[in-house]
Design an enzyme around this catalytic site. Sequence first.
Site, short mmCIF file in Angstrom:
data_model
loop_
_atom_site.label_atom_id
_atom_site.label_comp_id
_atom_site.label_asym_id
_atom_site.label_seq_id
_atom_site.Cartn_x
_atom_site.Cartn_y
_atom_site.Cartn_z
N ASP A 64 0.95 9.25 7.77
CA ASP A 64 2.12 8.15 6.59
C ASP A 64 2.80 7.51 6.62
O ASP A 64 3.81 7.58 6.66
CB ASP A 64 2.11 9.81 5.62
CG ASP A 64 3.11 9.08 4.40
OD1 ASP A 64 2.73 7.91 3.72
OD2 ASP A 64 3.93 9.47 4.25
N LEU A 65 2.28 6.25 7.42
CA LEU A 65 3.17 5.77 8.11
C LEU A 65 3.15 4.25 7.02
O LEU A 65 4.23 3.38 7.22
CB LEU A 65 3.01 4.95 9.20
CG LEU A 65 3.07 6.74 10.72
CD1 LEU A 65 2.51 5.26 12.16
CD2 LEU A 65 4.13 7.09 10.30
N LYS A 66 2.64 3.97 6.28
CA LYS A 66 2.74 3.21 4.73
C LYS A 66 2.74 1.58 6.11
O LYS A 66 3.90 0.86 5.69
CB LYS A 66 3.92 3.25 3.78
CG LYS A 66 3.85 5.00 3.05
CD LYS A 66 4.89 4.63 2.30
CE LYS A 66 4.61 6.36 1.71
NZ LYS A 66 5.39 7.35 2.43
N PHE A 67 1.93 1.33 6.71
CA PHE A 67 2.10 0.19 7.02
C PHE A 67 1.58 -1.21 6.24
O PHE A 67 1.31 -0.55 5.20
CB PHE A 67 0.82 -0.14 8.29
CG PHE A 67 0.14 1.10 8.67
CD1 PHE A 67 1.88 1.10 9.87
CD2 PHE A 67 -0.66 1.67 9.18
CE1 PHE A 67 1.60 1.86 11.28
CE2 PHE A 67 -1.01 2.06 10.39
CZ PHE A 67 0.42 2.33 11.59
N PRO A 71 -1.59 -9.34 8.25
CA PRO A 71 -2.60 -9.12 8.28
C PRO A 71 -3.46 -7.69 10.65
O PRO A 71 -3.50 -6.96 9.86
CB PRO A 71 -3.11 -10.01 8.00
CG PRO A 71 -2.49 -10.87 7.08
CD PRO A 71 -1.17 -10.51 7.63
N THR A 73 -1.02 -7.62 12.56
CA THR A 73 -0.13 -6.30 12.83
C THR A 73 -0.52 -5.12 12.10
O THR A 73 -1.46 -4.43 12.90
CB THR A 73 1.06 -7.00 12.95
OG1 THR A 73 1.53 -8.10 13.06
CG2 THR A 73 2.71 -5.95 12.89
N ARG A 187 4.06 19.81 -7.57
CA ARG A 187 4.11 20.57 -7.84
C ARG A 187 4.15 21.76 -8.29
O ARG A 187 3.20 21.66 -9.91
CB ARG A 187 6.06 20.38 -9.04
CG ARG A 187 6.86 19.13 -7.79
CD ARG A 187 7.33 19.52 -6.83
NE ARG A 187 8.69 18.83 -6.03
CZ ARG A 187 7.85 18.42 -4.90
NH1 ARG A 187 6.93 18.32 -4.73
NH2 ARG A 187 8.67 17.03 -4.31
N ARG A 217 8.31 20.15 0.00
CA ARG A 217 8.95 21.27 -0.32
C ARG A 217 8.66 22.78 -0.83
O ARG A 217 9.55 24.03 -0.49
CB ARG A 217 10.20 20.80 -0.93
CG ARG A 217 11.43 19.79 0.18
CD ARG A 217 12.63 19.07 -0.69
NE ARG A 217 11.09 17.42 -1.64
CZ ARG A 217 12.27 16.58 -1.94
NH1 ARG A 217 13.85 16.40 -1.54
NH2 ARG A 217 11.41 15.65 -2.32
#
Length: 239
Positions: A64-67, A71, A73, A187, A217
């Site tokens: 989960d790095l949300k690039f 384009p 890169t 949740r 959490r």
Amino acid sequence: MTRDQAREKVIFALDTGEFAHVQYWAETLSDKVGMYKIGKQLFTACGPAAVRMIQKFGGEVFLDLKFHDIPNTVAMASVEAARMGVKLFNLHALGGYEMMAKTVEALDKEFKGGDRAKVLAVTILTSSTEETLKDLGIEHTVPDMVVRLATLARKAGIDGVVASPREIPLIREACGSDFLIVTPGVRPSFAALNDQKRVMTPAEAVKAGSDYLVIGRPIGDAPDPAAAAELILGEIVAG
């Protein structure tokens, strides 16, 4: 739904910067969750070693790095992510059609159209509200923007989206049943909302059509994390 089917839907969010915690959670939850989410904090602290540790214990990884960049890169970073053997990774749909399409093209070229990591587009973060969008100069409602971005991602060849549970029916209608939907903002009935605004219980999200549920959490902060995870599986199975 069986317990094993429920387990496959649960992604545990590894919200930590400590490498020692990775092995602990990989062992503790190995038969409770189907995947582990490695986000910016952990990946910045530990890098690919965190991915390898999860894989060592037989776990699957959602990177989960949300690039979000130009384009080329994003396409090259995506190829490297897929080479690590992760099951899912993501980018921001707000990066635009060209960024997403070039990423899919690069992956298909690298893996010659064979099995590879699934690419998800982040639509609107679950912490965002209408006011958040207005501050950015976006006059559309959150649901409208989510559908716009999901449709754009689908057109670009992206495999699915990350979106709030509340938008699942809208995305399903716009993008079809074979489009993956991964939902944070989940949740269980025994947990607090924390800082996420648009939430559902695990059972509600699955019933609405979510393919994967990201939960952090409510499991990680519980006195007995394994027992909390088991309760969540029970909620999903019970529907």
